[in-house]
Design a protein around this motif. Structure first.
Motif, mmCIF file in Angstrom:
data_model
loop_
_atom_site.group_PDB
_atom_site.id
_atom_site.type_symbol
_atom_site.label_atom_id
_atom_site.label_comp_id
_atom_site.label_asym_id
_atom_site.label_seq_id
_atom_site.Cartn_x
_atom_site.Cartn_y
_atom_site.Cartn_z
ATOM 1 N N CYS A 27 0.837 -1.212 0.000
ATOM 2 C CA CYS A 27 0.000 0.000 0.000
ATOM 3 C C CYS A 27 0.863 1.250 0.000
ATOM 4 C CB CYS A 27 -0.942 0.000 1.195
ATOM 5 S SG CYS A 27 -2.281 -1.187 1.057
ATOM 6 N N LEU A 28 1.929 1.251 0.793
ATOM 7 C CA LEU A 28 2.836 2.388 0.840
ATOM 8 C C LEU A 28 3.504 2.612 -0.513
ATOM 9 C CD1 LEU A 28 4.097 4.581 2.610
ATOM 10 C CD2 LEU A 28 5.862 2.938 3.243
ATOM 11 N N ALA A 29 3.934 1.548 -1.165
ATOM 12 C CA ALA A 29 4.568 1.664 -2.482
ATOM 13 C C ALA A 29 3.582 2.211 -3.510
ATOM 14 C CB ALA A 29 5.108 0.312 -2.929
ATOM 15 N N VAL A 30 2.346 1.701 -3.502
ATOM 16 C CA VAL A 30 1.326 2.197 -4.438
ATOM 17 C C VAL A 30 1.052 3.678 -4.188
ATOM 18 C CG1 VAL A 30 -1.123 2.012 -5.055
ATOM 19 C CG2 VAL A 30 0.270 -0.046 -4.857
ATOM 20 N N PHE A 31 0.961 4.069 -2.917
ATOM 21 C CA PHE A 31 0.717 5.467 -2.575
ATOM 22 C C PHE A 31 1.872 6.344 -3.053
ATOM 23 C CE2 PHE A 31 1.180 9.007 0.463
ATOM 24 C CZ PHE A 31 0.012 9.690 0.162
ATOM 25 N N LEU A 32 3.107 5.904 -2.861
ATOM 26 C CA LEU A 32 4.258 6.689 -3.307
ATOM 27 C C LEU A 32 4.300 6.824 -4.823
ATOM 28 C CD1 LEU A 32 7.040 5.479 -0.853
ATOM 29 C CD2 LEU A 32 5.866 7.686 -0.877
ATOM 30 N N VAL A 33 3.953 5.763 -5.539
ATOM 31 C CA VAL A 33 3.895 5.844 -7.006
ATOM 32 C C VAL A 33 2.808 6.833 -7.429
ATOM 33 C CG1 VAL A 33 3.289 4.552 -9.093
ATOM 34 C CG2 VAL A 33 4.876 3.573 -7.433
ATOM 35 N N ALA B 289 2.854 14.510 -8.686
ATOM 36 C CA ALA B 289 3.886 15.543 -8.640
ATOM 37 C C ALA B 289 4.462 15.793 -10.030
ATOM 38 C CB ALA B 289 4.993 15.138 -7.665
ATOM 39 N N TYR B 290 4.695 14.730 -10.786
ATOM 40 C CA TYR B 290 5.195 14.882 -12.147
ATOM 41 C C TYR B 290 4.191 15.647 -13.008
ATOM 42 C CZ TYR B 290 6.515 13.939 -16.927
ATOM 43 O OH TYR B 290 6.833 14.101 -18.250
ATOM 44 N N TYR C 2 4.890 19.179 -14.724
ATOM 45 C CA TYR C 2 4.806 19.332 -16.175
ATOM 46 C C TYR C 2 3.856 20.475 -16.537
ATOM 47 C CZ TYR C 2 4.263 18.267 -21.092
ATOM 48 O OH TYR C 2 4.239 18.366 -22.466
ATOM 49 N N GLN C 3 2.709 20.548 -15.866
ATOM 50 C CA GLN C 3 1.749 21.609 -16.145
ATOM 51 C C GLN C 3 2.331 22.979 -15.811
ATOM 52 O OE1 GLN C 3 -1.572 20.353 -13.761
ATOM 53 N NE2 GLN C 3 -2.466 19.135 -15.408
ATOM 54 N N ILE C 4 3.093 23.066 -14.732
ATOM 55 C CA ILE C 4 3.662 24.352 -14.316
ATOM 56 C C ILE C 4 4.688 24.848 -15.325
ATOM 57 C CG2 ILE C 4 5.156 25.451 -12.592
ATOM 58 C CD1 ILE C 4 3.724 23.678 -10.493
ATOM 59 N N PHE C 5 5.562 23.974 -15.786
ATOM 60 C CA PHE C 5 6.665 24.414 -16.633
ATOM 61 C C PHE C 5 6.401 24.262 -18.119
ATOM 62 C CE2 PHE C 5 8.583 23.529 -12.504
ATOM 63 C CZ PHE C 5 9.117 24.774 -12.246
ATOM 64 N N ASP C 6 5.258 23.719 -18.506
ATOM 65 C CA ASP C 6 4.883 23.622 -19.908
ATOM 66 C C ASP C 6 4.457 25.003 -20.391
ATOM 67 O OD1 ASP C 6 4.200 22.538 -22.407
ATOM 68 O OD2 ASP C 6 2.114 22.276 -21.777
ATOM 69 N N VAL D 76 -2.335 25.963 -10.904
ATOM 70 C CA VAL D 76 -1.161 25.848 -11.782
ATOM 71 C C VAL D 76 -0.688 27.235 -12.176
ATOM 72 C CG1 VAL D 76 -0.341 25.038 -14.031
ATOM 73 C CG2 VAL D 76 -1.755 23.547 -12.612
ATOM 74 N N PHE D 77 -1.611 28.151 -12.487
ATOM 75 C CA PHE D 77 -1.241 29.534 -12.820
ATOM 76 C C PHE D 77 -0.553 30.193 -11.630
ATOM 77 C CE2 PHE D 77 -2.099 34.105 -13.004
ATOM 78 C CZ PHE D 77 -1.528 34.402 -14.223
ATOM 79 N N TRP D 78 -1.041 29.924 -10.426
ATOM 80 C CA TRP D 78 -0.438 30.495 -9.222
ATOM 81 C C TRP D 78 1.018 30.056 -9.109
ATOM 82 C CZ3 TRP D 78 1.572 28.390 -4.675
ATOM 83 C CH2 TRP D 78 1.779 29.298 -3.636
#
Length: 147
Positions: free
Chosen positions: A30-36, A42-43, A47-51, A92-94
């Motif tokens: 469960c911890l591994a699934v949550f971290l993934v 986060a990715y 991506y949305q912020i820097f695109d 994302v704009f913020w």
């Protein structure tokens, strides 16, 4: 009879030990699934912020927006999203404003923005760094004249 009791107790202990082991494995899974999941979120946010893809390519559409004194960056993001100038959320704009060269520099006024502009280009206009093509009232404080 004593031997039967000891066997039951030994069997019980073995079952409890096995159950604890299985429970630990399930917790680790469960911890591994949550971290993934967290890493993927986060990715995606990063991506949305820097695109820097504009909403439209080519000529785009000019849209006039008015920013007032009492508007926060989130409010400006909501306004730009409602008008179709950005595709991502106000959050994302913020973040884009926070990480830009124009953090804290957005000024109230009426602006002409285009759907073919990137967020950085819009932020430069909203900070009145780039006043080209903007109403002349933006240029009264010593800025460049409207072209």
């Amino acid at each position: 009879m004593a031997r039967a009791g000891k066997r039951k107790e030994a069997g019980y202990r073995a079952a409890v030990k096995s159950a604890k082991g299985i429970l630990k494995i399930l917790i680790y899974i469960c911890l591994a699934v949550f971290l993934v999941f967290l890493a993927r979120q986060a990715y995606t946010l990063g991506y949305q912020i820097f695109d820097q893809s504009p909403v439209d390519s080519g000529e785009g559409r000019e849209i006039t927006v008015t920013v007032s004194d009492d508007m926060s960056v989130m409010d400006v993001g909501d306004l730009l999203r409602e008008r179709g100038l950005i595709e991502e959320s106000a959050l994302v704009f913020w973040f884009q404003e926070l990480f830009s060269d124009y953090h804290g520099d957005l000024l109230p006024g009426s602006y002409i923005l285009n759907t073919n502009q990137t967020v950085d280009e819009m932020l430069a206009i909203l900070a009145q760094v780039n006043t080209e093509g903007q109403p002349t009232s933006l240029n009264e404080d010593g800025g460049a004249a409207e072209s």
